[in-house]
Design an enzyme around this catalytic site. Structure first.
Site: not given
Ligand code: BES
Ligand code: ZN
Length: 626
Positions: A292, A295, A319-320, A323, A342, A399, A407
């Site tokens: 989504g 950050e 959210h971002e 961060h 998170e 993964d 979260y």
């Molecule tokens: N930092 C994360 C994306 C991420 C997490 C990349 C783990 C690689 C490994 C980002 O801040 C995030 O949490 N994105 C969410 C947004 C949502 C919670 C609003 C997403 O991508 O869905």
């Molecule tokens: Zn995040």
């Protein structure tokens, strides 16, 4: 779709941190500080020799799908050792030099590990301060997605973006790729003349004739926040410190959608202190972006799937942006401490949104978030070790263990603390926390010990009430988990009841519903609706053709579950254009539950794969094997 399958966590091991079962374990853990942490997902040996600044000089070659150039690291040889170690993955190393003027030096690439890549061991002297690595990336580099014009919004020019979190930076820059190692950077990036390059740094706003762009990131960041986007991008401001980069055909829509960014930034500063990164801009990427949002400091990377036309999915920006404090300023020391990034961010995100949209709104998100975490825990098993906040992912694929637990369970713990000590005290504590540990890394143990001294102040009754040990080191949700009620979602429940009792879809009161209400509605319909009911709902609410991805993805689960063939085209179209793993992976998982669905999943994936970034393609591939 409910679960985020957030990726890639690597593991990092804290030497003596075995899974604590006994209640005195927390105390043992507390004795550690961030210096004793060993990140098992890096080949770097930061106690011996560490990189503190990077000068990156690269060219982006779209023909060969390669990034080529040199990475000059300023290093500190702390242990006066004669070797320094970097991380690489599928990089070709042409030569390595030390010092200035440069002198070639021997280097060795270690054995390839599926997850970690290869160690690059470079010979240095006790007084070496610069190590320059001449290299090129592989066309299959895991951080990079090279898009042809057809995969972009404007369809005229190619596009490139990076995704370095968690341990992919090493596939496009030889570096010490650990969240506990920070460095400043400058970069010079040469791109084809009709494209603009932007990074997680001070950025240009217009293209120039040379095709060479210079960047400066004066604040020290960990490698997972190194980021680059190259495309035919334009920039428009939305506030004094905030603006949007997007392709031509997207820019106005994006500017409208993200118009509240500056307000969010002001709300965030009021809560937890000054925004310390200069500008806050957002780049809207093509739909194959696997997340989504990401950050990257000064420049959030965002999926276009949040551009719903009605600002209903902008929680992603909150959210971002959050961060910028939790994550970018105070950073998880290892990926096992990911909840510190998170969970804190989800809490902070909802506090920002509460200022802008009110408590009723954020309470819907909190309730939906709790539904998500319960569903994920049910799926992987309530007693699974992966449901603990402190993760233990050593020697596993990055993964593995990735889901929405860090979260939403993290959020619930912070919410419990808030409800127990009061908002005022928690806010004062968090302000001090961000100030004290700015530009440092943080372990779960150091956080707990800081919490005990600064917030709980030795009040043992309060400590017992919180049950921190259970929250952090044990599986599932503890009994003191906050209970939340959303009046808006309760109304949706009532509407569902009316519908179940026979009220026609077009008679339901749904006019004022936000995305969250629709998601709740779709999630709580009986899963075996049957074709007739599906048809009726679709005729009235036009789910199959909605532009709101959050609602569409939820509906597509019903399409799969009910074998609603009228929705199959939309399903295939969605999976072929959108690469956001949060949507894509659960849909494939839902399909593989039946033989017929499995066939369909394999057929769609065979065609759609080329449009997915590595992290999405890899996760889907795993799901299809099962
Ligand atoms: N930092 C994360 C994306 C991420 C997490 C990349 C783990 C690689 C490994 C980002 O801040 C995030 O949490 N994105 C969410 C947004 C949502 C919670 C609003 C997403 O991508 O869905
Ligand atoms: Zn995040």
């Amino acid at each position: 779709m409910k679960k985020f399958s957030y990726l890639l966590f690597c593991v990092i091991v804290i030497t003596s941190c075995q899974q604590p079962n006994s209640s005195n374990m927390l105390a043992t853990e507390e004795k550690k500080d961030t210096d004793t942490v060993v990140d098992s997902h890096t080949y770097a040996k930061p106690k011996e020799a560490i990189s503190t600044h990077l000068d990156l000089d690269i060219e982006v070659d779209f023909q060969q799908k390669k990034i080529k150039g040199k990475a000059a690291h300023q290093i500190k040889n702390l242990a006066k050792t004669n070797h320094i170690f970097f991380d690489t993955q599928d990089l070709s190393i042409e030569k390595v030099t030390i010092g200035y003027p440069e002198k070639e030096t021997p280097f060795e690439l270690g054995v390839k590990d599926k997850n970690l890549g290869q160690a690059l061991q470079v010979s240095i002297d006790s007084n070496t301060t610069i190590v320059t690595i001449y290299y090129s990336s592989d066309p299959s580099a895991q951080a990079l997605q090279w898009l042809n014009p057809q995969q972009t919004a404007d369809k005229k020019h190619p596009f490139l973006f990076t995704q370095s979190e968690s341990i992919f930076a090493r596939s496009w820059v030889p570096c010490q790729d650990s969240p506990g190692i920070r460095f400043t950077y400058n970069a010079s990036v040469k791109v084809p003349k009709d494209l603009l390059a932007i990074m997680s740094a001070e950025n240009p706003t217009t293209k120039n004739d040379s095709g060479i762009y210079y960047f400066k990131m004066p604040q020290a960041i960990p490698a997972y926040l190194l980021a680059l986007t190259v495309g035919d991008l334009v920039f428009k401001p939305v506030g004094a410190r905030t603006g949007i980069y997007a392709e031509h055909s997207m820019i106005d829509k994006a500017v409208y959608e993200f118009a509240e960014t500056e307000d969010m930034l002001m709300a965030a500063e009021k809560l937890y202190g000054k925004y310390g990164w200069g500008r806050y801009d957002i780049v809207v990427l093509p739909p194959s972006f696997p997340f989504g949002g990401m950050e990257n400091p000064r420049l959030t990377f965002a999926t276009p799937t949040v551009i719903a036309g009605d600002r209903s999915l902008t929680s992603l920006v909150a959210h971002e942006m959050a961060h910028s404090w939790s994550g970018n300023l105070v950073t998880n020391a290892t990926w096992n401490d990911f909840w510190l990034n998170e969970g804190f961010t989800v809490y902070f995100e909802r506090r920002i949104l509460e200022v802008i949209y009110g408590h009723d709104y954020t309470e819907m998100q909190a309730v939906l978030g709790k539904q998500d975490v319960i569903e994920t825990m049910t799926e992987i098993g309530m007693s699974s070790e992966d449901t603990r906040l402190k993760l233990q992912l050593d020697k596993r694929h990055p993964d593995d263990g990735m889901n929405d637990i860090p979260y939403e369970k993290g959020y619930l713990l912070l919410r419990l603390i808030e409800e127990t000590v009061g908002r005022e005290k928690l806010d004062a504590f968090l302000n001090k926390y961000f100030e004290t540990f700015a530009f440092k890394s943080m372990t779960t143990e150091v956080f707990v010990s800081y919490l005990k001294t600064e917030l709980l102040k030795g009040d043992t009754a309060l400590e017992r009430k919180l049950m921190l040990e259970q929250w952090i080191y044990q599986a599932g949700l503890p009994v003191n988990c906050p209970t939340m009620v959303s009046t808006r979602l309760q109304k949706v429940d009532e509407t569902i009841e009316e519908w179940k009792k026979g009220k026609a879809s077009n008679q339901l009161t749904t006019k004022q519903w936000s995305t969250h209400e629709w998601v709740h509605f779709l999630r709580h319909l009986p899963s075996d609706l049957g074709i007739e009911k599906m048809k009726e709902l679709d005729q009235v609410f036009h789910f199959t053709s909605t532009n709101n991805c959050e609602i569409l993805a939820e509906w597509l689960h019903l399409v799969i579950g009910n074998k609603y063939t009228q929705g199959y085209k939309s399903l295939e179209n969605f999976l072929s254009t959108v690469g956001r793993r949060k949507y894509v992976l659960p849909l494939y998982k839902a399909m593989v539950k039946t033989t017929e669905g499995k066939k369909m999943a394999n057929e769609i994936f065979a065609k759609a794969k080329a449009n997915y970034h590595f992290v999405t393609a890899n996760s889907v591939e795993e799901a299809l094997k099962k």
